[in-house]
Design an enzyme around this catalytic site. Structure first.
Site, PDB file in Angstrom:
ATOM      1  N   ASP A  20     -16.848   1.819   5.198  1.00 34.10           N
ATOM      2  CA  ASP A  20     -15.785   2.371   6.033  1.00 34.10           C
ATOM      3  C   ASP A  20     -14.519   2.511   5.194  1.00 34.10           C
ATOM      4  O   ASP A  20     -13.810   1.531   4.976  1.00 34.10           O
ATOM      5  CB  ASP A  20     -15.520   1.468   7.248  1.00 34.10           C
ATOM      6  CG  ASP A  20     -14.371   2.016   8.091  1.00 34.10           C
ATOM      7  OD1 ASP A  20     -14.122   1.491   9.189  1.00 34.10           O
ATOM      8  OD2 ASP A  20     -13.718   2.973   7.634  1.00 34.10           O
ATOM      9  N   HIS A 135      -0.897  -5.408  14.570  1.00 29.64           N
ATOM     10  CA  HIS A 135      -1.340  -4.187  15.250  1.00 29.64           C
ATOM     11  C   HIS A 135      -2.122  -4.480  16.520  1.00 29.64           C
ATOM     12  O   HIS A 135      -2.295  -3.598  17.358  1.00 29.64           O
ATOM     13  CB  HIS A 135      -2.216  -3.342  14.314  1.00 29.64           C
ATOM     14  CG  HIS A 135      -1.484  -2.802  13.131  1.00 29.64           C
ATOM     15  ND1 HIS A 135      -0.383  -1.987  13.239  1.00 29.64           N
ATOM     16  CD2 HIS A 135      -1.678  -3.003  11.810  1.00 29.64           C
ATOM     17  CE1 HIS A 135       0.058  -1.687  12.032  1.00 29.64           C
ATOM     18  NE2 HIS A 135      -0.701  -2.291  11.144  1.00 29.64           N
ATOM     19  N   ASP A 172       6.209  -5.774   6.800  1.00 31.15           N
ATOM     20  CA  ASP A 172       4.964  -5.064   6.468  1.00 31.15           C
ATOM     21  C   ASP A 172       5.266  -3.561   6.506  1.00 31.15           C
ATOM     22  O   ASP A 172       6.181  -3.128   7.212  1.00 31.15           O
ATOM     23  CB  ASP A 172       3.926  -5.422   7.544  1.00 31.15           C
ATOM     24  CG  ASP A 172       2.557  -4.835   7.257  1.00 31.15           C
ATOM     25  OD1 ASP A 172       1.673  -5.587   6.848  1.00 31.15           O
ATOM     26  OD2 ASP A 172       2.401  -3.603   7.429  1.00 31.15           O
ATOM     27  N   ASP A 265       2.215  -4.973   1.921  1.00 32.34           N
ATOM     28  CA  ASP A 265       1.847  -3.600   1.593  1.00 32.34           C
ATOM     29  C   ASP A 265       3.098  -2.731   1.474  1.00 32.34           C
ATOM     30  O   ASP A 265       3.009  -1.543   1.183  1.00 32.34           O
ATOM     31  CB  ASP A 265       0.854  -3.035   2.628  1.00 32.34           C
ATOM     32  CG  ASP A 265       1.213  -3.430   4.057  1.00 32.34           C
ATOM     33  OD1 ASP A 265       0.330  -3.331   4.927  1.00 32.34           O
ATOM     34  OD2 ASP A 265       2.374  -3.827   4.301  1.00 32.34           O
TER      35      ASP A 265
HETATM   36  N1  LIG Z   1      -6.621   6.816   8.023  1.00 35.62           N
HETATM   37  C1  LIG Z   1      -6.305   5.685   8.851  1.00 35.62           C
HETATM   38  C2  LIG Z   1      -5.733   4.556   8.012  1.00 35.62           C
HETATM   39  C3  LIG Z   1      -5.717   3.254   8.807  1.00 35.62           C
HETATM   40  N2  LIG Z   1      -5.003   2.238   8.067  1.00 35.62           N
HETATM   41  C4  LIG Z   1      -4.940   0.983   8.798  1.00 35.62           C
HETATM   42  C5  LIG Z   1      -3.960   0.070   8.110  1.00 35.62           C
HETATM   43  C6  LIG Z   1      -3.826  -1.249   8.798  1.00 35.62           C
HETATM   44  C7  LIG Z   1      -2.814  -2.113   8.061  1.00 35.62           C
HETATM   45  C8  LIG Z   1      -2.642  -3.451   8.606  1.00 35.62           C
HETATM   46  S1  LIG Z   1      -1.254  -4.321   7.868  1.00 35.62           S
HETATM   47 ZN   LIG Z   2       0.420  -3.260   6.892  1.00 30.10          ZN
END
Ligand SMILES: NCCCNCCCCCS
Ligand SMILES: [Zn+2]
Length: 663
Positions: A20, A135, A172, A265
């Site tokens: 994934d 999230h 973040d 990040d």
């Molecule tokens: N193309 C969809 C990208 C999804 N990216 C999810 C990032 C979750 C970060 C949690 S800090």
């Molecule tokens: Zn993040």
């Protein structure tokens, strides 16, 4: 009181079991490299290790619904195919037979940290957890998150400890929409998040991630979103948002607890964020929060997908929580136009809710960059492997000098607990003595003044040699003492001294046009127009007794100037009769240690020696006590500071708060 570190390798026992591309960055190694870096650097040994625990169902239900919890409870017994199908109902998550167990540990770790801080067993701390949380929503997993660790921690803190005001700082690079949904109508939880947004073409593409989502009903004003509409944001952009948006509001709010959704990040090299802020910036972001809530700061790991950047940033954060001096911020420059637009927009959107933003320039003063029309397409759909490799220098080693705080006092004065009295070596270098006498003593034979001045020079030299971190000196003639230190420090070629004079009095006479000394004076008197541009008088109608006015000056002017000036020494001078409260004074003494690798020299006039002990506490790294919720600063003062800021813009770029500022 120590710094807690909460980590358990059990939380590395789940991973992605199928292909994934959007989840593959969330690997168990994120935790191991972070913890191993803390161990290798010796930082883990200086922390108080607190065990994790599983969160109870009741704790999870503080935020999540029973239906959702019941669904997740079934995942340990699912086959890979069932796990895959189960994940499909959510956005960008995966499950593993062990992820429920780890998700309970992540929540439990955050609650352990909150318990130990709020029970006063530790001062602050960090929980290294996965899965992340910000999230996840009441009824759904999202963005690698199963339970909302930080949202549950906030609710838990309110319920168990009766807290009335909790600040959540989410640095973040993604918008913690899950946290926003939990508290957007709740005035007891102030949620601040910056996040890559690119006018919603970046995930999760939500209109409610933009700067105009300010909260709802009773919660209006208590949700602050700073969208980054371009990638490549730098340390200057990050510090500008802290100084011109978050910190003034945070001090007005006066939280009883600070929770950090510490995602890395947002750091350089991260494939998700694609920003340029370097790991050392997290030392500064952490430091700037540490005088809030009496120092009760709980950092909980969220994202961070470049293993090198992540581990370095975690170390920078923990080292600052431990009280080690900050690295000097490398070559700060102007925030970029896009960041300035965001800063302007969010200040304008919140101008009605926070008196410190009451005078944010209205939006008409410049055209907001037009949002791209059409449906949002995914930002740069390349997977992280296609991203070009980014390199950056290893953060400089941050070594705490052998002595933290030295004190230069008269012989009969008591040396404050924890300080090391500076023995004024009676043998004075005759050349130095001669120079001092001719420059400052007008030939007075006053041996006491001479030994005091030579003691000051000894203090500054010991700081330059990193033998001591900071110091305080009780002097008889504070103006002469200031001039003496300025003179001595600015003799060395690449030294720069930031002089912060609190209260009314003459600026030192020997401030030169070159940028070796910068004087910022916060007082009440309309001093005559300062002759030299490196002498900046900030006038408050009610003087330094006006807590809100001083705080407004600190974040709107003093800290941006200080960061841009990047001094090798900070000289904090308490002018006699300054009326500054000990609380404000301690905030200043604490905050200014973010500059000059913590080399702060505090000068106090003999007659004010009652503030020696609170000063020593702050210099020793004690968090300053909360100031209480702040009143509005005087409109006249804000106008004057705005006018001063605009006048200084020509020379100082970190003072900018709107894109129009570069007009
Ligand atoms: N193309 C969809 C990208 C999804 N990216 C999810 C990032 C979750 C970060 C949690 S800090
Ligand atoms: Zn993040």
């Amino acid at each position: 009181m120590g710094t807690a570190l909460i980590y358990d390798e059990e939380m590395t026992s789940y991973k992605l079991l199928w292909d994934d591309p959007e989840c593959e960055v969330e690997v168990p190694e994120r935790l191991t490299v972070s913890y191993e870096a803390l161990v290798r650097s010796g930082l883990a040994d200086h922390c108080v290790s607190i065990p994790v625990r599983e969160a109870t169902e009741e704790e999870i239900l503080l935020i999540h619904s029973e239906e959702y919890l019941e669904k997740v409870k079934k995942t340990p017994h699912m086959s890979v195919q069932e796990l895959k199908d189960f994940a499909l109902q959510f956005n960008a998550v995966y499950f593993h037979p062990n992820s429920y167990h780890c998700a309970k540990l992540a929540v439990g770790a955050a609650l352990q940290l909150v318990d130990h801080v709020l029970m006063g067993k530790v001062r602050n701390g960090m929980a290294l957890v996965r899965p992340p949380g910000h999230h996840s929503m009441r009824d759904a997993a999202c963005g690698f998150c199963t339970f909302n660790n930080v949202a549950i921690a906030a609710q838990y803190a309110k319920q168990k400890y009766g807290l009335k005001r909790v600040l959540i700082v989410d640095w973040d690079i993604h918008h913690g929409q899950g946290v926003q949904y939990c508290f957007e109508d709740d005035p007891s939880v102030l949620y601040f998040s910056w996040h890559r947004y690119e006018h919603s073409i970046f995930w999760p593409h939500l209109p409610e991630s933009d700067y105009d989502a300010v909260g709802k009903d009773k919660g209006v004003g208590f949700n602050i979103n700073v969208p980054w509409n371009k990638v490549g944001m730098t340390n200057s952009d990050f510090l500008s948002v802290f100084c011109h948006v978050l910190l003034p509001v945070a001090y007005e709010f006066c939280p009883e607890l600070v929770l950090v959704s510490a995602g890395y990040d947002s750091g350089i090299g991260d494939p998700e964020g694609e920003m340029c802020a370097t790991p050392d910036i997290f030392a500064h972001l952490t430091h700037l929060l540490m005088n809030l809530a009496g120092g009760k700061v709980c950092a909980v790991l969220e994202g961070g997908y470049n293993l090198t950047s992540l581990s370095q940033s975690v170390c920078q954060t923990v080292q600052t929580l431990l009280g080690d001096p900050n690295p000097r911020p490398e070559n700060l420059r102007s925030p970029c136009q896009s960041a300035l637009e965001s800063i302007h927009c969010v200040r304008w959107a919140h101008r009605r809710y926070w008196s410190c933003l009451g005078h944010a320039a209205d939006l008409s003063s410049f055209q907001i960059s037009t949002k791209p029309s059409g449906s949002p397409k995914e930002a740069g759909e390349s997977t992280w492997k296609d991203k070009v490799a980014v390199v950056w220098p290893e953060p400089v080693k941050r070594v705490a000098p052998p002595v933290r705080t030295a004190a230069l006092l008269s012989d009969e004065a008591v040396c404050p607990e924890g300080c090391k009295r500076l023995a004024t070596s009676d043998k004075l270098d005759p050349r130095v003595a001669g120079k001092l006498r001719e420059n400052f003593l007008e030939g007075e034979g006053d041996s006491e003044a001479l030994s005091a001045l030579s003691g000051l020079i000894t203090l500054t030299e010991k700081m330059e040699k990193d033998e001591i971190l900071n110091g305080l000196a009780v002097v008889r003639d504070i103006t002469m003492a200031t001039a003496c230190v300025v003179q001595h420090v600015t003799m060395a070629p690449n030294n720069r001294v930031l002089v912060v004079c609190v209260g009314d009095g003459e600026a030192p006479s020997n401030i030169t046009e070159d940028r070796k000394a910068l004087v910022v004076r916060i007082g009440s008197r309309e001093t005559k127009q300062s002759k030299c541009k490196n002498d900046i008088p900030v006038c408050l109608k009610k003087g330094c007794a006006d807590v809100s006015g001083v705080i407004q000056a600190v974040f709107g002017l003093l800290l941006p100037l200080g960061y841009e000036f990047d001094p090798s020494l900070v000289l904090l001078v308490r002018m006699p009769g300054s009326e500054v409260s000990d609380g404000v004074w301690q905030q200043l003494t604490g905050l200014l240690q973010c500059l000059a690798q913590g080399h702060v020299l505090v000068l106090i006039q003999e007659c004010e020696k009652s503030c020696v002990s609170p000063t020593a506490c702050s210099l020793l790294g004690e968090p300053a006590p909360p100031l209480g919720q702040l009143q509005a600063p005087l409109p006249q003062d804000v106008e004057d500071m705005e006018r001063l800021r605009r006048k200084l813009l020509a020379d100082w770029t970190l003072l900018q708060t709107t894109a129009a500022d570069t007009g």
